[in-house]
Design a protein around this motif. Structure first.
Motif, PDB file in Angstrom:
ATOM      1  N   GLN A 159       0.836  -1.380  -0.059  1.00  0.00           N
ATOM      2  CA  GLN A 159      -0.192   0.085   0.080  1.00  0.00           C
ATOM      3  C   GLN A 159       0.907   1.297   0.030  1.00  0.00           C
ATOM      4  O   GLN A 159       1.967   1.327   0.406  1.00  0.00           O
ATOM      5  N   VAL A 160       0.282   2.193  -0.552  1.00  0.00           N
ATOM      6  CA  VAL A 160       0.899   3.670  -0.665  1.00  0.00           C
ATOM      7  C   VAL A 160       0.017   4.451   0.016  1.00  0.00           C
ATOM      8  O   VAL A 160      -1.133   5.000  -0.304  1.00  0.00           O
ATOM      9  N   ILE A 161       0.306   4.846   1.383  1.00  0.00           N
ATOM     10  CA  ILE A 161      -0.559   5.836   2.359  1.00  0.00           C
ATOM     11  C   ILE A 161       0.118   7.263   1.893  1.00  0.00           C
ATOM     12  O   ILE A 161       1.444   7.742   2.169  1.00  0.00           O
ATOM     13  N   ILE A 162      -0.707   8.045   1.538  1.00  0.00           N
ATOM     14  CA  ILE A 162      -0.543   9.339   1.212  1.00  0.00           C
ATOM     15  C   ILE A 162      -1.336  10.524   2.195  1.00  0.00           C
ATOM     16  O   ILE A 162      -2.247   9.720   2.742  1.00  0.00           O
ATOM     17  N   GLY A 163      -0.836  11.653   2.249  1.00  0.00           N
ATOM     18  CA  GLY A 163      -1.520  12.632   3.072  1.00  0.00           C
ATOM     19  C   GLY A 163      -1.387  12.719   4.478  1.00  0.00           C
ATOM     20  O   GLY A 163      -2.191  12.998   5.561  1.00  0.00           O
ATOM     21  N   ALA A 164      -0.448  11.902   4.951  1.00  0.00           N
ATOM     22  CA  ALA A 164      -0.062  12.120   6.667  1.00  0.00           C
ATOM     23  C   ALA A 164       0.581  13.289   6.680  1.00  0.00           C
ATOM     24  O   ALA A 164       1.877  13.486   7.047  1.00  0.00           O
ATOM     25  N   ASP A 165      -0.036  14.407   6.655  1.00  0.00           N
ATOM     26  CA  ASP A 165       0.140  15.739   6.668  1.00  0.00           C
ATOM     27  C   ASP A 165       0.241  16.377   8.173  1.00  0.00           C
ATOM     28  O   ASP A 165      -0.344  16.006   9.138  1.00  0.00           O
ATOM     29  N   PHE A 166       1.164  17.262   8.317  1.00  0.00           N
ATOM     30  CA  PHE A 166       1.268  18.080   9.539  1.00  0.00           C
ATOM     31  C   PHE A 166       1.209  19.680   9.462  1.00  0.00           C
ATOM     32  O   PHE A 166       1.773  20.174   8.477  1.00  0.00           O
ATOM     33  N   SER A 167       0.480  20.213  10.199  1.00  0.00           N
ATOM     34  CA  SER A 167       0.643  21.679  10.301  1.00  0.00           C
ATOM     35  C   SER A 167       1.357  22.244  11.590  1.00  0.00           C
ATOM     36  O   SER A 167       0.845  21.907  12.462  1.00  0.00           O
TER      37      SER A 167
END
Length: 544
Positions: A441-449
């Motif tokens: 799997q490719v997990i995207i969008g594990a974003d931080f602000s």
């Protein structure tokens, strides 16, 4: 009923907010170290440190020059973190904490039988290593000023010292008297030479209390061979509102931190960063010292009294796969030990270990932005941020840094459950990404602000591969150089797009049933996604 008069001070506050450095407040990592710092050169004699208070009522302050102190301990009848508001704010919290018998008995003996509420006290023992006069600087600040001066609401502070388990006596009294420091003994009417009206004072922009005293000195003569018990206590009087606080100064001096830096137990090379709790007028805490380590030892010299964190980053060429680590064994600053000066008594040794190489086929990626509104820009990518991947046992297994666009990626991730954390010194991690990954799997969008109040994990996580159609469409070779083949076994024609990992569209096309040949020689080397049709199937390819 007590009523607080709130004055309009916006113009006055604005004029000072541009010119002064705000006082900084933080929680105390080690109360033992904090008390030891107050004793300075005699810090080894401090023991049995205990606090009896609501945890929010005790803290640390820095940049106290505007009120006449430097840095040190705050104990409050309310919430320390609220001390930083401007004087127009009203700081009053009834915390439901008990009062203090010594505070009450002192009032009773001096004609004031009003009860005590919301007491905050710290107690410890002190055994001097040399005979000396021990001196402390402190001040009292309060919201009781000025309306409730000379009333029954006379919030009080005592600094009690007893020798060899004998009777205790107060050493926090007005100069030349035996009168305790409280609202009724220092105000705009009585002893006004020691009183500062904060409505017109220099600290009004970022010191919430309506009034405060000038710094006082408390002192006692300590002899080798004796043991002293010390109690610092402040309390509301008559009710539990209109909070007061005591600010107790640390001994000021210059000190050093030193130690050995090793990787897998052997002397190492790399970069050592020393961070201080004091932040000036930017969001990010910058190192106060950055030291190139070439022989496995370091010396961070001429550091002022304060609390520090030390982070070692081994040379990535000489020590591949070795993650940055804080003193001592802290993967992030929140799990590391703070170093208090002048009383840091241990060697600041740090030993990093090589992380096991991951052998999976999954990917976890995300983007990091930072709030830069103080620079008149809303957000921008955070470059060079340290990101760590933790397994289900909360052990760090991989690390990486964000690139010039704020993007980061963990490759070769195995099937499992993971946590992604961002390490930015002195910015708390409000929440983190918990991710389950299966297979390739490719997990995207594990974003931080990174915001002014902390690090937020943004809820953008999604799966980059649709497993239902994954086996029907294949791409090869991978890595690819000039040509990429798409074998469409889905039984129907579909559109596709090729995007960079940052989401930039670089190619579109139609894939017919069966084998499709695609010329990718014009693409730059790097990592790309192929997004396939309405099923949103995403395949990762590497161009080299």
């Amino acid at each position: 009923m007590k009523i607080k008069l709130i004055l309009s001070l916006s113009l006055f506050i604005a004029s000072f907010s541009q010119a002064q450095t705000p006082i900084q407040y933080s929680t105390i990592n080690s109360l033992d170290m904090m008390i030891a710092n107050i004793f300075g050169v005699q810090c080894q004699g401090v023991s049995n440190v205990q606090s009896f208070s609501n945890p929010m009522s005790i803290g640390r302050f820095e940049n106290g020059g505007i009120i006449g102190l430097n840095s040190g301990l705050v104990i409050s009848t309310g919430i320390v973190a609220n001390s930083g508001g401007n004087v127009s704010y009203f700081n009053s919290f009834g915390l439901g904490m008990p009062g203090d018998n010594d505070i009450y008995n002192y009032g009773l003996a001096n004609g004031n039988s009003a009860p005590s509420f919301d007491a905050c006290r710290v107690e410890f023992d002190f055994t001097p290593s040399v005979t000396d006069t021990i001196r402390f600087s402190y001040l009292l600040a309060s919201e009781e000023y000025p309306e409730y001066s000379m009333s029954s609401f006379t919030d009080r502070f005592l600094f009690l010292v007893s020798e060899n388990a004998g009777p205790s006596s107060n050493i926090a009294f007005l100069p030349g008297t035996s009168t305790a420091v409280e609202i009724n003994s220092v105000n705009q009417i009585v002893n006004p030479q020691y009183y500062i009206d904060n409505a017109t004072g220099p600290a009004a922009a970022f010191f919430v209390y309506d009034g405060y005293t000038t710094p006082f000195e408390a002192k006692f003569f300590a002899q080798v061979g004796s043991t002293y018990h010390i109690k610092l206590v402040i309390s509301d009087i008559s009710d539990d509102v209109f909070d007061s606080a005591i600010f107790l100064d640390e001994q000021q001096s210059y000190n050093d931190i030193n130690g050995n830096l090793t990787v897998n137990g052997s002397l190492a090379e790399g970069i050592l960063e020393v961070f201080n709790y004091v932040m000036e007028d930017t969001l990010l805490a910058l190192p106060v010292q950055t030291i190139t380590v070439s022989n496995g030892t370091y010396l961070a010299d001429s550091l002022q009294t304060g609390m520090y964190h030390v982070r070692f980053t081994p040379d990535p060429v000489l020590f591949p796969g070795v993650a940055p680590l804080y003193y001592t064994n802290g993967d992030t600053w929140t799990t590391a030990d703070a170093i208090g000066l002048p009383c840091f008594l241990n060697n600041g040794n740090i030993n990093s270990n090589t992380l096991n190489v991951m052998s999976g086929s999954g990917i976890i990626s995300g983007n990091i932005v930072i709030d830069t509104t103080y620079l008149k820009v809303m957000t921008e990518p955070l470059v060079g941020a340290l990101v760590k991947l933790f397994n289900a046992s909360n052990v760090a297994i991989a690390y990486t840094y964000s690139d010039v666009n704020g993007n980061y990626q963990f490759q070769n991730v195995e099937t499992g459950t993971y946590t992604v954390r961002l390490d930015v010194p002195y910015i708390p991690q409000l929440n983190e990404h918990a991710i389950s990954l299966v297979g390739n799997q490719v997990i995207i969008g594990a974003d931080f602000s990174v915001l002014m109040n902390g690090i937020t994990a943004e809820d953008n996580v999604q799966l980059g591969i649709n497993e239902k159609v994954e086996t029907l469409v294949t791409t090869y070779p991978n890595p690819a150089s000039d040509k990429l083949f798409i074998n469409n076994g889905s039984g129907k024609t579909f559109g596709f797009t090729i995007m960079t990992i940052e989401g930039q569209l670089v190619h579109t096309g139609i894939a017919g049933i069966g084998m499709n040949e695609l010329n990718i020689s014009d693409l730059s080397n790097g990592i790309y996604f192929i997004r396939i049709g309405e099923n949103d199937l995403r395949k990762l390819i590497i161009k080299e």
